[in-house]
Design an enzyme around this catalytic site. Structure first.
Site, PDB file in Angstrom:
ATOM      1  N   GLY A  31       0.879  -1.129  -0.121  1.00 32.58           N
ATOM      2  CA  GLY A  31       0.019  -0.045  -0.019  1.00 32.58           C
ATOM      3  C   GLY A  31       0.966   1.336   0.141  1.00 32.58           C
ATOM      4  O   GLY A  31       1.892   1.084   0.260  1.00 32.58           O
ATOM      5  N   ARG A  32       0.171   2.386  -0.224  1.00 29.60           N
ATOM      6  CA  ARG A  32       0.847   3.738  -0.370  1.00 29.60           C
ATOM      7  C   ARG A  32       0.046   4.508   0.487  1.00 29.60           C
ATOM      8  O   ARG A  32      -1.291   4.450   0.518  1.00 29.60           O
ATOM      9  CB  ARG A  32       0.937   4.229  -1.636  1.00 29.60           C
ATOM     10  CG  ARG A  32       2.220   3.437  -2.431  1.00 29.60           C
ATOM     11  CD  ARG A  32       2.275   3.957  -3.817  1.00 29.60           C
ATOM     12  NE  ARG A  32       3.471   3.544  -4.604  1.00 29.60           N
ATOM     13  CZ  ARG A  32       4.557   3.726  -4.600  1.00 29.60           C
ATOM     14  NH1 ARG A  32       4.934   4.953  -4.333  1.00 29.60           N
ATOM     15  NH2 ARG A  32       5.457   3.114  -5.209  1.00 29.60           N
ATOM     16  N   GLY A  33       0.679   5.823   0.999  1.00 32.03           N
ATOM     17  CA  GLY A  33       0.113   6.654   1.984  1.00 32.03           C
ATOM     18  C   GLY A  33       0.756   7.840   1.960  1.00 32.03           C
ATOM     19  O   GLY A  33       1.894   8.151   1.027  1.00 32.03           O
ATOM     20  N   GLY A  34       0.480   8.871   2.731  1.00 30.46           N
ATOM     21  CA  GLY A  34       1.225  10.297   2.454  1.00 30.46           C
ATOM     22  C   GLY A  34       2.551  10.055   2.980  1.00 30.46           C
ATOM     23  O   GLY A  34       3.420  11.209   2.708  1.00 30.46           O
ATOM     24  N   VAL A  38       4.452   1.027   1.597  1.00 33.75           N
ATOM     25  CA  VAL A  38       4.709  -0.097   2.424  1.00 33.75           C
ATOM     26  C   VAL A  38       4.904  -1.594   1.687  1.00 33.75           C
ATOM     27  O   VAL A  38       4.015  -1.648   0.728  1.00 33.75           O
ATOM     28  CB  VAL A  38       3.620  -0.420   3.604  1.00 33.75           C
ATOM     29  CG1 VAL A  38       3.787  -1.710   4.285  1.00 33.75           C
ATOM     30  CG2 VAL A  38       3.515   0.651   4.514  1.00 33.75           C
ATOM     31  N   LYS A  53       8.398  -0.129   5.376  1.00 31.93           N
ATOM     32  CA  LYS A  53       7.770   1.161   4.950  1.00 31.93           C
ATOM     33  C   LYS A  53       8.743   2.076   4.506  1.00 31.93           C
ATOM     34  O   LYS A  53       9.648   2.385   5.219  1.00 31.93           O
ATOM     35  CB  LYS A  53       6.881   1.918   6.265  1.00 31.93           C
ATOM     36  CG  LYS A  53       6.397   3.046   5.783  1.00 31.93           C
ATOM     37  CD  LYS A  53       5.414   3.458   6.679  1.00 31.93           C
ATOM     38  CE  LYS A  53       4.409   4.627   6.298  1.00 31.93           C
ATOM     39  NZ  LYS A  53       3.524   4.958   7.027  1.00 31.93           N
ATOM     40  N   ASP A 153      -4.691  10.354  14.948  1.00 32.27           N
ATOM     41  CA  ASP A 153      -5.416  10.316  13.583  1.00 32.27           C
ATOM     42  C   ASP A 153      -6.052   8.850  13.358  1.00 32.27           C
ATOM     43  O   ASP A 153      -5.281   8.169  12.603  1.00 32.27           O
ATOM     44  CB  ASP A 153      -4.422  10.924  12.437  1.00 32.27           C
ATOM     45  CG  ASP A 153      -5.301  10.774  11.156  1.00 32.27           C
ATOM     46  OD1 ASP A 153      -6.492  10.735  11.084  1.00 32.27           O
ATOM     47  OD2 ASP A 153      -4.501  10.570  10.015  1.00 32.27           O
TER      48      ASP A 153
END
Length: 168
Positions: A31-34, A38, A53, A153
């Site tokens: 996955g990808r995030g801000g 990962v 990550k 968060d």
């Protein structure tokens, strides 16, 4: 050569088979995030699967963000609980604008994936399952708070993210 711009995460060309910092061989992206991406990876010395990550190079290039991230990793390494993903290691090579965290690899899907599947299938999440997920999440948060760590968060996509932690 002289670096004139900060590369993006895509510029790192991370793919299956890539080896990071001579220690982790990437298997697949999870996955990808801000903060970055990962990957499932094999730790080459221990021959075990871990989640890795990789931070976005734009974060690595900013010392204030990198320092904050180091503090948060230090906090997370101290959290040991069955409902909290273990953080094993933090490594960086600022010259290459690479920083990464190795963590416990947990099988199964995320709450975000479960919600997306339910939405796509136009079905509701069964109440007992929703309560089980909520209970496990609250159990993990209670332990983090007991150890003086506050997660700022909590969402289906960020509950396991490092990047929004602070010590109380």
């Amino acid at each position: 050569g002289l670096r004139t711009s900060i590369p993006s995460l895509a510029d790192l060309n991370l793919q299956a088979g890539s080896v990071l910092l001579e220690q982790w061989r990437l298997i697949r992206e999870l996955g990808r995030g801000g903060f970055g991406a990962v990957f499932e990876a094999e730790e080459l010395h221990l021959k075990e699967r871990q989640a890795v990550k990789v931070l976005d190079p734009a974060m690595v290039a900013k010392e204030d963000l990198l320092a904050r991230f180091r503090r948060e990793v230090s906090l997370m390494r101290k959290l040991v609980h069955p409902r909290i993903v273990r953080v094993f290691d933090y490594r960086e090579d600022p010259r290459q604008l690479v920083a990464l965290i190795s963590m416990e690899l947990v099988s199964g899907g995320s709450v975000r994936q479960l919600l997306a599947l339910a939405r796509e299938s136009n079905v509701e999440i069964p109440i007992p399952l929703a309560l089980e997920i909520l209970g496990q999440t609250l159990e993990a948060l209670a332990e983090a708070h007991r150890q003086g760590v506050i997660h700022r968060d909590v969402t289906p996509g960020s509950a396991g993210e490092i990047g929004d932690m602070s010590a109380s």
